[in-house]
Design a protein around this motif. Structure first.
Motif, PDB file in Angstrom:
ATOM      1  N   PRO A  77       0.826  -1.208   0.000  1.00  0.00           N
ATOM      2  CA  PRO A  77       0.000   0.000   0.000  1.00  0.00           C
ATOM      3  C   PRO A  77       0.863   1.262   0.000  1.00  0.00           C
ATOM      4  O   PRO A  77       1.890   1.330   0.671  1.00  0.00           O
ATOM      5  CB  PRO A  77      -0.823  -0.128   1.280  1.00  0.00           C
ATOM      6  N   LEU A  78       0.429   2.233  -0.777  1.00  0.00           N
ATOM      7  CA  LEU A  78       1.224   3.420  -1.066  1.00  0.00           C
ATOM      8  C   LEU A  78       1.058   4.501   0.006  1.00  0.00           C
ATOM      9  O   LEU A  78      -0.071   4.902   0.323  1.00  0.00           O
ATOM     10  CB  LEU A  78       0.810   3.991  -2.423  1.00  0.00           C
ATOM     11  N   THR A  79       2.170   4.979   0.535  1.00  0.00           N
ATOM     12  CA  THR A  79       2.151   6.190   1.358  1.00  0.00           C
ATOM     13  C   THR A  79       1.843   7.366   0.436  1.00  0.00           C
ATOM     14  O   THR A  79       2.441   7.497  -0.638  1.00  0.00           O
ATOM     15  CB  THR A  79       3.516   6.401   2.046  1.00  0.00           C
ATOM     16  N   SER A  80       0.895   8.217   0.825  1.00  0.00           N
ATOM     17  CA  SER A  80       0.453   9.277  -0.083  1.00  0.00           C
ATOM     18  C   SER A  80      -0.023  10.491   0.710  1.00  0.00           C
ATOM     19  O   SER A  80      -0.481  10.363   1.859  1.00  0.00           O
ATOM     20  CB  SER A  80      -0.684   8.760  -0.983  1.00  0.00           C
ATOM     21  N   VAL A  81       0.078  11.649   0.085  1.00  0.00           N
ATOM     22  CA  VAL A  81      -0.432  12.881   0.686  1.00  0.00           C
ATOM     23  C   VAL A  81      -1.926  12.962   0.390  1.00  0.00           C
ATOM     24  O   VAL A  81      -2.329  12.979  -0.774  1.00  0.00           O
ATOM     25  CB  VAL A  81       0.286  14.126   0.124  1.00  0.00           C
ATOM     26  N   ARG A  82      -2.717  12.994   1.431  1.00  0.00           N
ATOM     27  CA  ARG A  82      -4.170  13.027   1.250  1.00  0.00           C
ATOM     28  C   ARG A  82      -4.657  14.458   1.090  1.00  0.00           C
ATOM     29  O   ARG A  82      -4.384  15.315   1.909  1.00  0.00           O
ATOM     30  CB  ARG A  82      -4.890  12.385   2.436  1.00  0.00           C
ATOM     31  N   ARG A  83      -5.358  14.705   0.007  1.00  0.00           N
ATOM     32  CA  ARG A  83      -6.166  15.923  -0.091  1.00  0.00           C
ATOM     33  C   ARG A  83      -7.591  15.442  -0.315  1.00  0.00           C
ATOM     34  O   ARG A  83      -7.853  14.647  -1.221  1.00  0.00           O
ATOM     35  CB  ARG A  83      -5.694  16.833  -1.218  1.00  0.00           C
TER      36      ARG A  83
ATOM     37  N   HIS B 144      -2.537  16.187   4.258  1.00  0.00           N
ATOM     38  CA  HIS B 144      -1.685  15.568   5.264  1.00  0.00           C
ATOM     39  C   HIS B 144      -1.211  14.197   4.764  1.00  0.00           C
ATOM     40  O   HIS B 144      -1.876  13.563   3.938  1.00  0.00           O
ATOM     41  CB  HIS B 144      -2.399  15.425   6.614  1.00  0.00           C
ATOM     42  N   LEU B 145      -0.067  13.779   5.261  1.00  0.00           N
ATOM     43  CA  LEU B 145       0.543  12.531   4.803  1.00  0.00           C
ATOM     44  C   LEU B 145      -0.109  11.327   5.470  1.00  0.00           C
ATOM     45  O   LEU B 145      -0.272  11.293   6.690  1.00  0.00           O
ATOM     46  CB  LEU B 145       2.043  12.543   5.108  1.00  0.00           C
ATOM     47  N   VAL B 146      -0.464  10.334   4.656  1.00  0.00           N
ATOM     48  CA  VAL B 146      -0.997   9.060   5.162  1.00  0.00           C
ATOM     49  C   VAL B 146       0.099   8.005   4.959  1.00  0.00           C
ATOM     50  O   VAL B 146       0.448   7.668   3.821  1.00  0.00           O
ATOM     51  CB  VAL B 146      -2.284   8.654   4.425  1.00  0.00           C
ATOM     52  N   VAL B 147       0.662   7.533   6.056  1.00  0.00           N
ATOM     53  CA  VAL B 147       1.799   6.610   5.998  1.00  0.00           C
ATOM     54  C   VAL B 147       1.292   5.179   5.891  1.00  0.00           C
ATOM     55  O   VAL B 147       0.497   4.708   6.718  1.00  0.00           O
ATOM     56  CB  VAL B 147       2.695   6.773   7.238  1.00  0.00           C
ATOM     57  N   ARG B 148       1.773   4.470   4.845  1.00  0.00           N
ATOM     58  CA  ARG B 148       1.454   3.055   4.687  1.00  0.00           C
ATOM     59  C   ARG B 148       2.763   2.275   4.612  1.00  0.00           C
ATOM     60  O   ARG B 148       3.656   2.520   5.423  1.00  0.00           O
ATOM     61  CB  ARG B 148       0.551   2.862   3.471  1.00  0.00           C
TER      62      ARG B 148
END
Length: 356
Positions: free
Chosen positions: A306-312, A344-348
Motif C-alpha cells: 500500500p502506497l504512502t500518499s499525501v491526502r487531499r 496531510h501525509l498518510v503513511v502506509r
C-alpha cells in the motif's frame, strides 16, 4: 371618492391601482427587495434568509399575488443549475469532485451539469461561455487546471456568472476560492523521507503549466533544501499526471547508473507507474526503493505494498466549492471568500530507511 374607485393598499402603505393584479415587480417594491429575491422565494431557493422569506410570503398572501407559471418555469431553469468545468487527466479526481458537489446539492433544488474541455485549445474560453449562457447557469465550479486561468475568470465576471475556483493557492482579488495548499502537502512528504534517512531522492512532477505541479515541486524541493538536501535537475522529471507518463519517467530514473533510494510522485497515478517499472526491473518496494504519491486516491490502498500518499480530500473540496455557490451572498459581492482544505501525509508500507 366612490369606494369602487379607491386604490387597494397593502400594510406597507403603498397603493396598488384598483382592479390591477399585483406583479412580481409590485411585490419587490412593496417588500423593499429585488425582483431576483422574490423570484427565488417563489421557486423555493435556499439562497434567501428566512426572515426575508417569511416577510415576502406574508405580503404575497396579503395582496393575493399568484406567480405566472410560465415565468416561474423559466426562472427555475435559469436559477438551479450548477456547472463544473474541468480539464484534468485524472478520472478518479474528477469523479470524487463530482461526488462532493452532489453531496452539497442534495435536497437543495440544484442540479449539477459538467463541461470537460481542453484548456490548451485556443477556443476553449468561448466554449465555456456558450456552456454557461446556453444552460443559464446559476454558477460554475472551476476545477484545476481551468481554475488557474485568469482569462477564464475575467470572462465569467464579464457575463455576470458567479464562480468558485479550486486551486493550490489563492488567486485573483474577488474570487470565491477553495485553497488546497499543495506546497504544504509536498513539504510534509519531503520531511518524512528525510526523517527516514533518504538523501538520494528523486521527484516525478506534473505538467509545468499546472499550478499544482509548480506548488508541489516548490514545496518538496524547498523542504529538502531546508534540511540540507539539494535535488539536482536530473532527479526532477516532468510528467503528465497519468500512469503512462509515470512509467516513462520511472524508466529514466531507475535505469540510471546510480538509482535514487526514494521517489516522490506528484500524484498516485504516476506512483503506480513507478511500481510497474520497479516490478519489471526486480526492484523491491520498499526495501530497495521508497515511493510516495499524492492525492491518496483509492488506488493508493490497492497497490501492493500500500502506497504512502499525501491526502487531499477531493470530495470535501468539491462539496465546499458547490456549497459556496448556493449560499446567499448578499453584501459580499465582489469580495474574496476563501476556504481551505489542508493536506496531510498518510503513511502506509511503501517507505522505509534506505539500505546501507
Amino acid at each position: 371618492m366612490p369606494a369602487s374607485s379607491k386604490p387597494k393598499k397593502s400594510t406597507a402603505g403603498i397603493a396598488l391601482p384598483h382592479g390591477k393584479n399585483a406583479t412580481i415587480n409590485d411585490i419587490a417594491r412593496l417588500a423593499g427587495v429585488s425582483k431576483k429575491t422574490v423570484s427565488r422565494i417563489i421557486n423555493h431557493s435556499p439562497l434567501v434568509r428566512q426572515d426575508t422569506r417569511e416577510r415576502v410570503e406574508a405580503l404575497m398572501r396579503e395582496v393575493g399575488y399568484v406567480p405566472d407559471p410560465l415565468a416561474r418555469g423559466l426562472a427555475f431553469r435559469r436559477s438551479f443549475l450548477i456547472g463544473m468545468v474541468y480539464d484534468n487527466p485524472t478520472a478518479q479526481f474528477i469523479v470524487n469532485m463530482q461526488y462532493g458537489a452532489l453531496d452539497a446539492l442534495r435536497d437543495s433544488g440544484f442540479e449539477l451539469v459538467v463541461h470537460p474541455c481542453d484548456s490548451r485549445s485556443p477556443g476553449y474560453i468561448d466554449g465555456v461561455r456558450r456552456f454557461v449562457q446556453q444552460q443559464k447557469l446559476h454558477g460554475v465550479m472551476l476545477v484545476p487546471r481551468v481554475s488557474e486561468d485568469q482569462a477564464l475568470a475575467d470572462m465569467l465576471d464579464e457575463i455576470g456568472c458567479r464562480y468558485t475556483r479550486i486551486a493550490a493557492l489563492p488567486l485573483g482579488e474577488k474570487s470565491k476560492m477553495v485553497v488546497t495548499h499543495d506546497r504544504d502537502g509536498a513539504a510534509e512528504a519531503a520531511d518524512y523521507l528525510q526523517t527516514l534517512g533518504h538523501r538520494d531522492i528523486a521527484m516525478i512532477t506534473g505538467p509545468g503549466h499546472y499550478r499544482s505541479a509548480v506548488e508541489r515541486t516548490a514545496g518538496f524541493t524547498g523542504a529538502l533544501a531546508n534540511r540540507g538536501i539539494e535535488l539536482p535537475k536530473s532527479r526532477i522529471i516532468e510528467a503528465g499526471y497519468t500512469f503512462e507518463s509515470g512509467v516513462a519517467a520511472a524508466e529514466k530514473l531507475l535505469s540510471a547508473k546510480k538509482r535514487p533510494t526514494a521517489i516522490f510522485c506528484a500524484n498516485d497515478e504516476m506512483a503506480a507507474g513507478v511500481y510497474r517499472v520497479a516490478l519489471r526491473a526486480g526492484i523491491r518496494i520498499p526495501q530497495q526503493l521508497s515511493v510516495i504519491g499524492y492525492d491518496d486516491s483509492p488506488l493508493a490502498s490497492r497497490l501492493w505494498p500500500p502506497l504512502t500518499s499525501v491526502r487531499r480530500d477531493t470530495r470535501d473540496t468539491g462539496r465546499i466549492a458547490a456549497a459556496m455557490l448556493i449560499q446567499p451572498d448578499e453584501g459580499n459581492h465582489g469580495t474574496r471568500t476563501v476556504a481551505s482544505v489542508r493536506p496531510h501525509l498518510v503513511v502506509r508500507d511503501s517507505c522505509q530507511p534506505p539500505e546501507d
